[in-house]
Scaffold this motif. Structure first.
Motif, mmCIF file in Angstrom:
data_model
loop_
_atom_site.group_PDB
_atom_site.id
_atom_site.type_symbol
_atom_site.label_atom_id
_atom_site.label_comp_id
_atom_site.label_asym_id
_atom_site.label_seq_id
_atom_site.Cartn_x
_atom_site.Cartn_y
_atom_site.Cartn_z
ATOM 1 N N GLU A 64 0.834 -1.200 0.000
ATOM 2 C CA GLU A 64 0.000 0.000 0.000
ATOM 3 C C GLU A 64 0.864 1.243 0.000
ATOM 4 O O GLU A 64 2.004 1.247 0.494
ATOM 5 C CB GLU A 64 -0.930 0.026 1.214
ATOM 6 C CG GLU A 64 -0.203 0.183 2.543
ATOM 7 C CD GLU A 64 -1.136 0.351 3.729
ATOM 8 O OE1 GLU A 64 -2.241 0.887 3.542
ATOM 9 O OE2 GLU A 64 -0.752 -0.050 4.837
ATOM 10 N N ALA A 86 -4.595 6.682 -3.207
ATOM 11 C CA ALA A 86 -4.003 5.629 -2.381
ATOM 12 C C ALA A 86 -4.399 4.304 -3.003
ATOM 13 O O ALA A 86 -5.324 4.228 -3.823
ATOM 14 C CB ALA A 86 -4.500 5.722 -0.944
ATOM 15 N N LEU A 109 -8.170 10.329 -3.143
ATOM 16 C CA LEU A 109 -8.198 10.817 -1.771
ATOM 17 C C LEU A 109 -8.772 12.228 -1.700
ATOM 18 O O LEU A 109 -8.403 13.097 -2.507
ATOM 19 C CB LEU A 109 -6.783 10.849 -1.175
ATOM 20 C CG LEU A 109 -6.094 9.509 -0.937
ATOM 21 C CD1 LEU A 109 -4.661 9.739 -0.463
ATOM 22 C CD2 LEU A 109 -6.870 8.684 0.086
ATOM 23 N N ALA A 118 -3.252 8.146 4.877
ATOM 24 C CA ALA A 118 -3.743 7.092 3.992
ATOM 25 C C ALA A 118 -2.788 5.910 3.972
ATOM 26 O O ALA A 118 -3.214 4.752 4.056
ATOM 27 C CB ALA A 118 -3.937 7.648 2.582
ATOM 28 N N MET A 122 -4.803 2.586 5.191
ATOM 29 C CA MET A 122 -5.673 1.939 4.214
ATOM 30 C C MET A 122 -5.736 0.419 4.371
ATOM 31 O O MET A 122 -6.826 -0.160 4.458
ATOM 32 C CB MET A 122 -5.247 2.306 2.793
ATOM 33 C CG MET A 122 -5.634 3.708 2.375
ATOM 34 S SD MET A 122 -7.429 3.990 2.311
ATOM 35 C CE MET A 122 -7.901 2.936 0.952
ATOM 36 N N ALA A 280 -13.005 0.164 0.303
ATOM 37 C CA ALA A 280 -12.058 1.282 0.346
ATOM 38 C C ALA A 280 -12.780 2.620 0.430
ATOM 39 O O ALA A 280 -12.317 3.550 1.112
ATOM 40 C CB ALA A 280 -11.149 1.249 -0.871
ATOM 41 N N VAL A 284 -12.012 5.319 3.363
ATOM 42 C CA VAL A 284 -11.669 6.728 3.111
ATOM 43 C C VAL A 284 -12.675 7.645 3.782
ATOM 44 O O VAL A 284 -12.310 8.698 4.341
ATOM 45 C CB VAL A 284 -11.589 7.000 1.594
ATOM 46 C CG1 VAL A 284 -11.477 8.498 1.320
ATOM 47 C CG2 VAL A 284 -10.401 6.266 0.987
#
Length: 324
Positions: A64, A86, A109, A118, A122, A280, A284
């Motif tokens: 990541e 990200a 993002l 991030a 993440m 995801a 976020v």
């Protein structure tokens, strides 16, 4: 030329090499990303050591990162040069200042989420979301146990578990880490590697045990955590830092314990593109709302050997990152 950290064979952190690479232009459905922060995860250690075999060498680790799009290839329509993004998941390759990435892995993002946040959050956020929503949905009536509650994933589970309404019992190795777990929202914290976990958990739950326990050490520690779970609750293993799971696992979770067992893979979880992007998006969203992890330590990319040594020795708390 761009700096890249390569691994030519599995083994200790000293096997890493600092090299230069010509990244080139992105091909079809691909983007070139200039990294601003790179996530450091225990899965990287498993891959580096050979516990999780890599398909070929030399290899570039890293699952990541976050950064800025420098170039886009043909067919990329949802992203633009200059977008902050990200990503998480295969193919590995985040241990680099710049890399090529399949565009479908990129998650845009918002301005409220920094690249460092991030990169620190993440993968652990996706893992926490998987564990708390899909593996065993937690809510207002859930009592959960978190091993290493001040660690990278543990801190995320503690904070998000509280956000989702659960009562959180955390376990940590030191009074200093206990303070961190309390700040993250843990209702109760058990301190000390040799503490009788089951006795403390049953004392805190009036003899009932917890609904779900998240354990990342394995070895004999897994059996200690099993005894913290109520009958027909669930024990979830998320790591093997001290050793493999017991060979007689089926017998251990059966009567008289009658505990369900799960060992989910976040890499398999995010391999499904639709599921990855859906989860995801929620991660976020939580990060933008301030429910994330600021990096507890950052290392220059060139200091990756020190970073791995510190993570492996338990000298880090929370989430650490590499910075190009």
């Amino acid at each position: 030329m761009s700096t890249v950290i390569t691994l030519h064979q599995p083994g200790p952190a000293e096997n890493f090499r600092i090299e230069d690479q010509d990244v080139g232009e992105p091909g079809s459905d691909t983007i070139r990303v200039r990294h601003e922060a790179i996530g450091l995860n225990y899965a990287d250690i498993y891959q580096r050591s050979g516990l999780y075999p890599l398909p070929a060498y030399p290899a570039v680790l890293g699952l990541e990162a976050a950064g800025v799009i420098e170039a886009i290839g043909e067919g990329v329509t949802e992203l633009q040069v200059g977008d902050r993004i990200a990503y998480v998941g295969a193919p590995t390759g985040a241990y680099a200042a710049t890399r090529l990435l399949p565009a479908e892995r990129a998650i845009r993002l918002p301005s409220a989420v920094s690249s460092k946040t991030a990169a620190a959050s993440m993968l652990k956020g996706l893992t926490a979301y998987m564990l708390l929503k899909d593996v065993y949905p937690v809510g207002d009536n859930t009592v959960m146990f978190v091993q290493t509650a001040a660690g990278g994933l543990g801190s995320m589970l503690t904070r998000w578990g509280k956000h989702f309404g659960a009562t959180v019992i955390g376990a940590v190795s030191s009074p200093e880490k206990a303070q961190i777990a309390k700040r993250l929202g843990a209702d109760h914290v058990i301190v000390g590697r040799d503490t009788d976990l089951a006795a403390e958990v049953h004392r805190l739950t009036d003899g009932k045990g917890v609904d779900v326990a998240y354990e990342g050490l394995a070895g004999l520690n897994f059996l200690r955590v099993l005894d913290c779970v109520r009958p027909f609750g669930m024990a979830v293993n998320v790591g093997q830092i001290t050793g493999p799971l017991p060979d007689n696992l089926a017998a251990e979770v059966a009567a008289p314990r009658s505990v369900a067992f799960a060992r989910p893979s976040v890499m398999f979880y995010v391999s499904d593109l639709a599921r990855y992007r859906r989860a995801a998006d929620r991660v976020v969203h939580h990060l933008a709302a301030g429910i994330g992890s600021e990096p507890s330590a950052d290392y220059r990319l060139e200091n990756v050997i020190t970073a791995h040594r510190d993570l492996e020795a338990g000298r880090t708390t929370g989430s650490a990152i590499l910075v190009p």
